[in-house]
Every structure is written in structure tokens, then in C-alpha cells.
Motif scaffolding. Sequence first.
Motif, PDB file in Angstrom:
ATOM      1  N   VAL A  51       0.828  -1.201   0.000  1.00  0.00           N
ATOM      2  CA  VAL A  51       0.000   0.000   0.000  1.00  0.00           C
ATOM      3  C   VAL A  51       0.870   1.261   0.000  1.00  0.00           C
ATOM      4  CG1 VAL A  51      -1.797   1.285   1.229  1.00  0.00           C
ATOM      5  CG2 VAL A  51      -1.831  -1.219   1.222  1.00  0.00           C
ATOM      6  N   ILE A  52       0.570   2.168  -0.946  1.00  0.00           N
ATOM      7  CA  ILE A  52       1.226   3.475  -0.985  1.00  0.00           C
ATOM      8  C   ILE A  52       0.408   4.483  -0.191  1.00  0.00           C
ATOM      9  CG2 ILE A  52       2.034   5.344  -2.469  1.00  0.00           C
ATOM     10  CD1 ILE A  52       2.322   3.244  -4.724  1.00  0.00           C
ATOM     11  N   TYR A  70      -5.078  -2.792   6.203  1.00  0.00           N
ATOM     12  CA  TYR A  70      -3.766  -2.477   5.646  1.00  0.00           C
ATOM     13  C   TYR A  70      -3.726  -1.021   5.219  1.00  0.00           C
ATOM     14  CZ  TYR A  70      -3.533  -7.532   5.622  1.00  0.00           C
ATOM     15  OH  TYR A  70      -3.561  -8.847   6.010  1.00  0.00           O
ATOM     16  N   ILE A  71      -2.696  -0.294   5.683  1.00  0.00           N
ATOM     17  CA  ILE A  71      -2.520   1.111   5.330  1.00  0.00           C
ATOM     18  C   ILE A  71      -1.104   1.299   4.785  1.00  0.00           C
ATOM     19  CG2 ILE A  71      -4.248   1.956   6.950  1.00  0.00           C
ATOM     20  CD1 ILE A  71      -2.053   2.552   8.940  1.00  0.00           C
ATOM     21  N   LYS A  72      -0.635   2.520   4.714  1.00  0.00           N
ATOM     22  CA  LYS A  72       0.645   2.848   4.086  1.00  0.00           C
ATOM     23  C   LYS A  72       1.770   1.919   4.520  1.00  0.00           C
ATOM     24  CE  LYS A  72       4.029   6.624   3.838  1.00  0.00           C
ATOM     25  NZ  LYS A  72       4.418   6.372   2.450  1.00  0.00           N
ATOM     26  N   ASP A  73       2.470   1.362   3.514  1.00  0.00           N
ATOM     27  CA  ASP A  73       3.639   0.480   3.667  1.00  0.00           C
ATOM     28  C   ASP A  73       3.298  -0.958   4.022  1.00  0.00           C
ATOM     29  OD1 ASP A  73       5.380   2.557   3.089  1.00  0.00           O
ATOM     30  OD2 ASP A  73       5.632   3.114   5.180  1.00  0.00           O
ATOM     31  N   ASP A  74       2.011  -1.277   4.312  1.00  0.00           N
ATOM     32  CA  ASP A  74       1.625  -2.661   4.593  1.00  0.00           C
ATOM     33  C   ASP A  74       1.576  -3.460   3.302  1.00  0.00           C
ATOM     34  OD1 ASP A  74       1.382  -2.061   7.247  1.00  0.00           O
ATOM     35  OD2 ASP A  74      -0.782  -1.742   7.180  1.00  0.00           O
ATOM     36  N   ALA A  92     -10.976  -2.380  -1.018  1.00  0.00           N
ATOM     37  CA  ALA A  92     -10.538  -1.014  -0.735  1.00  0.00           C
ATOM     38  C   ALA A  92     -11.678  -0.274  -0.045  1.00  0.00           C
ATOM     39  CB  ALA A  92     -10.148  -0.309  -2.024  1.00  0.00           C
ATOM     40  N   VAL A  93     -11.409   0.279   1.131  1.00  0.00           N
ATOM     41  CA  VAL A  93     -12.426   1.066   1.839  1.00  0.00           C
ATOM     42  C   VAL A  93     -12.166   2.559   1.665  1.00  0.00           C
ATOM     43  CG1 VAL A  93     -12.987  -0.724   3.496  1.00  0.00           C
ATOM     44  CG2 VAL A  93     -11.123   0.833   3.992  1.00  0.00           C
ATOM     45  N   GLU A  94     -11.083   2.883   0.997  1.00  0.00           N
ATOM     46  CA  GLU A  94     -10.787   4.246   0.554  1.00  0.00           C
ATOM     47  C   GLU A  94     -10.167   4.133  -0.828  1.00  0.00           C
ATOM     48  OE1 GLU A  94      -8.039   5.990   3.252  1.00  0.00           O
ATOM     49  OE2 GLU A  94      -9.397   5.945   4.987  1.00  0.00           O
ATOM     50  N   ASP A  95     -10.133   5.227  -1.566  1.00  0.00           N
ATOM     51  CA  ASP A  95      -9.362   5.217  -2.801  1.00  0.00           C
ATOM     52  C   ASP A  95      -7.929   4.864  -2.450  1.00  0.00           C
ATOM     53  OD1 ASP A  95     -11.628   5.958  -4.076  1.00  0.00           O
ATOM     54  OD2 ASP A  95     -11.002   7.997  -4.558  1.00  0.00           O
ATOM     55  N   THR A  96      -7.397   3.849  -3.118  1.00  0.00           N
ATOM     56  CA  THR A  96      -6.127   3.247  -2.690  1.00  0.00           C
ATOM     57  C   THR A  96      -5.152   3.130  -3.849  1.00  0.00           C
ATOM     58  OG1 THR A  96      -7.249   1.980  -0.957  1.00  0.00           O
ATOM     59  CG2 THR A  96      -5.078   1.199  -1.634  1.00  0.00           C
ATOM     60  N   LEU A  97      -3.890   3.416  -3.559  1.00  0.00           N
ATOM     61  CA  LEU A  97      -2.802   3.273  -4.516  1.00  0.00           C
ATOM     62  C   LEU A  97      -1.836   2.234  -3.983  1.00  0.00           C
ATOM     63  CD1 LEU A  97      -2.193   4.789  -7.199  1.00  0.00           C
ATOM     64  CD2 LEU A  97      -0.572   6.196  -5.906  1.00  0.00           C
ATOM     65  N   CYS A  98      -1.444   1.268  -4.785  1.00  0.00           N
ATOM     66  CA  CYS A  98      -0.562   0.180  -4.353  1.00  0.00           C
ATOM     67  C   CYS A  98       0.566  -0.036  -5.345  1.00  0.00           C
ATOM     68  CB  CYS A  98      -1.331  -1.136  -4.221  1.00  0.00           C
ATOM     69  SG  CYS A  98      -2.503  -1.239  -2.885  1.00  0.00           S
TER      70      CYS A  98
END
Length: 601
Positions: A51-52, A70-74, A92-98
Motif C-alpha cells: 500500500v502506498i 492495511y494502510i501505508k507500507d503494509d 478497498a475502503v478508501e481510494d487506494t494506490l498500491c
Amino acid sequence: MPEPFDTHSPPFDRLNVKQAKHLLSALDVAYYRRGDTLIDIGDKNSALNIVIKGRVQEVNPETKEIQAQYIKDDLFDARALLLGYSHHCYRAVEDTLCYVLPKAVFVALYEENQAFADYFNTSFSQRKRLLEKAQQQQNLAEFILTKVDESNIQPILTLDHDTSIHDATRQMHKQQQDCALVAMKGKSHDVGIITRTNLLHALVEDGCSQQHPVGEVATAPVISVEVGEFLFNVMILMTRDRVKRVRVTENGGTVGMLDMTQVLSLFSTHSHVLTLQINRAHTIEELALAANNQQQLVETLTNNGIHTQFVMELISAVNEQIIEKAFRLTMPEAFYDKCCLFVMGSEGRGEQVLKTDQDNGLVIADDADWPDVQHYMERFSEVLSRLGYPPCPGNVMVNNPRWVKTQAEWQKDILSLCQISDEGSLMDLAIIADSHAVAGNKALLDPVSALLRETLKGNMLALNTFVRPCLAFRVPLTLFGGLKTDKEGLDVKKGGIFPLVHGVRTMALENGLTETNTFDRLNALVKCNAMDQENANNLTEALKLFVKTRLRQQLDNDATTTGNQLDVTLLPRTERDLLRDCLSVVKKFKERLATHYQVRD
């Protein structure tokens, strides 16, 4: 554009330069809208996701339970890449960039690099040790891993029992040694030790002739350690037993000697210097000067990356000496051997790091006539306050007459508390269950502790109530598997340390174990088949992480507070993940306790 991928964070720091370049060249970036399913149950996952930004939930579709967030860096779902399919659903429960790493590249790295593979294969406790090892500097690893071997053992002269003082002195001088072992005969110990000081006292103070046999002036027994023991453990042993030298053995035979000067030349903690200060203190003011240096010792050990359990052991040994010395300076000599001072709580378990509240009690011999005992107890509590040990908020201390009783009164009290069996009385028993004698006639505590164990062993009805306090506090995890905090932070004592320690204490009492230290209790529970090794390992590592994380934040705040609230925003991603894993371990442990002791809310 996302930030450059960090190959220095675990587990990617295990890759060599060529492998790291291969990983970077294969990475791609994927965008997911809120509500998108990234991986569904049964899917053959095609990539490792890191996750970015944004947030992803792992859900068990059968139970609808949210397993993790899972959040940033997970990263996720490596398990699906290795097994071939996913057990859970990722949304995804938010707009997510990976970042996405193709399966073929991940599997290739997994197969080429054993250390990289170990991160994904090991249990929680093993993974935590791997992460800790990766974080240690090389010199710190050498510090803690140094063992007793031929490179640091000094040769030692061994003399016959009948060797004269004259001949012993000549031989010691010839070999430039200030001590020697003596083969004893007709004694309960096989080996004794003499030093130049012993010989001088024998000649000058005791009036022995130069032909007097050294076996008659040797000191026994001799503290011994085996080849292969950690030098840090040797330092703890020397500190606790107040000796300057230890004999080194291999398969029962003497191979050499270690002295404190050697050990201190390898380590910079100066714990023995602090011990000497404590021993030489003749007034409370002198003892206070030594006690004030304890904080510096904790900081030195912690900043040098010393394992939390070793820090606990050494600081507990130093604390015990400070309290014992304070008691000896405060009590009338006539009554010193007629009573036993014991400590409870974290100090009783040997798990104290920074100074905590006073938790102590007194056992008085049944035949002692000490009408003004309470005057001395109040004075002693004041002395401990001057030494930096604040009063106990619950008043569990010797200036409270409730915690000062004769041995017979303590035994009667324990039986009464067990018969009442409400939460209040059983919590008093829980406090007493961690008792550790530190001063006076320590044998006075033994019958009291033995009666407590005998009364509660296998007493499932009482233990059903006894275990409840550790089930009362909720583990600070959100419904989404994340860390749950309030404006003060995350209460690591209520949510992690207390339920773990009290749950292990309950199991130890059920099985009649004599150990009081939580780590020792876990090992003993494994030995008596009351707990499997993996669960014991996980609980051990969880407790160490809770204490270590709390201690680091306390020291960062100049130890002005001994609070239990953690600011999780200060933790790096790897430690945040470990803390979440630790709390999950405690949550599962509590569930097993509730089932085992049939606690139903």
C-alpha cells in the motif's frame, strides 16, 4: 507520482543488490476505487500488493469478520501467492494506490533468498526476532551474543587442600594470579577459592602460620558458569550474588576463571560499579546517590540494544539490592532476622525496568515480640519514597498494617481469601502470588507462598473468578483489525501487559508452579504440557515488545512519566505491525482463557 520504493524496510532489506534491482524494475502501480475488490476468496492472486496510500480491509466472507486492515507500507497477500489461492477477500475502503510486484518475480526472490522467504514462513514470534535482529547494529549484536569461551577465560591455579599459605603465595606470585582454586577435602563442597586478601587476613587477623593449609581458609562454595554461557548472563549473576569472580567449567571440570574486571572491559553498563556503590552505602543519603544512577544504567542498556528480558533481569537484581540495603539501614538489627520483606507486582516477578510504585509486605516470625513494628514500617516507606519509589496508589505497602502480619496470620488470611473467592479477595491473592523475598529472613515467606499454591492448584471454581479481571479489559484493536487509540494514546498495560501477565499467572497457579516471573512461568507451562511451545513463544515475544515499546517512549520523555499510554504515531511501520500482531496474540490468548475457565459473560 508515488514516493520511491524503499528497499531498506523489512522484508526487502534482506535482498542483495542484484535482487533489489530486479524487484524495482518489476514494480508497477495500481489504483483502486473505494469499494473495489482487489482479491476475492479463492482467487489465484497474481501479485504482491504494497500500500502506498489508502486503506484495504481483509474480510472472512463466511463469518463477515474483518481480519485486518492495511494502510501505508503494509503488504498483502503473500500467502495466496505461495498457496495458489486466497482464503479471504480484500476490499478497498478508501481510494487506494498500491505497488504491485508480479507473482513470478516474488516467487523467484522467495526461492533464491532464504532470509526473504523466512519472513513469510515464520510464526509471529520468529518474525519478531528476525525484525529485531535486522534492526540491531553489528557492534550491539556482538555485545549481546558474546559467550564464555577460550578467548575470554583466564587460566586459574588449582591447589591441594594441604598446600601451605607460604607455598600458595609463592605459586600465585609466580603465575601472576591474585586468586586460586582449592581442592577441598572433608567438606560439603569440592572446590573453594582463596585470594591474596584471604591469605593476608589469615596471617594478620587470624594469626595463622605460614604453614597453615589453604583449605582451612578457602571460601566455598564457588559460583560457577559453563562454557558457552552468555557473558551478559555472567554479569547478571555477578551483580545478583555480589561476587567478583566466577569459576568456568566444562562437563563439570574447571577450565578457567572470569573476573568482573574482564567482563566490564567487554561491556560498558557499569552495573557492578553501581552494585559496589549500593554495598558501600552507610547512610540513606549515600544509597540515594547510587539509586539515582539506576536511570542512567537503564538508558545505557536500552540505547545499546540489549534485549528487554536481560534488562529486566539486571535491573531487578539492582532494585533488589537497593531495597534490601534500605531495609537493613532502617530496621533495628535485633529484628532483621525475625522478619521477611517481600516485594510484589512487577518487582516481585522480576519484570520491573523503571522504578514503579512500592508494592511490598512483611512476614514477621510468630515468636517475635515487636510492638513498634509499624513505626519502622512507616519509616521504611518514607525511605523508599526518598529513593525514587513512589507510594502505591492502592496502599499495598508495609506502612499499611494490612500488609504486615505474622507468618501464622498470613496463612490464615490466605485460607480466608480463598474461601471468600470474590474478585476483590482473589485479586489480593493475585498480588501475593507474585511475592519475592528480598530482605530479612527470606525463609519466612516460603510456607505462605506454598499454602497459596496448594490452595489454588486445580481449584477451577476459584480460578473461574480469579481469571476474570484479565478478561475485563478490551484489547485495543478496532473492528477493522487496526490499533485503537484515544486522545491519550493506546493503553498498553490494560490492553496488553495485564491480561497476558494475569492470564499466565492464573495458569501457573492452576498447575501449582513455583515460578513468579512471567517468562519462567511460560517455560514451566510448556514443560508440564499446559501450553504448547508456539503459543508460549508468541506470548513471550508479545510481552517483551510491550515492555520495550513502553520503555522507549518513557525514556524519550526523559522518564518524567511511567505512564502506559503509547503514541502509536511515533512508531515505524514494522513496529506498528508487530504491536498489532502482539495485541492479536493477547486477544486469542484471552479467548482460550475464557473457554478453559468457562467464563461466560
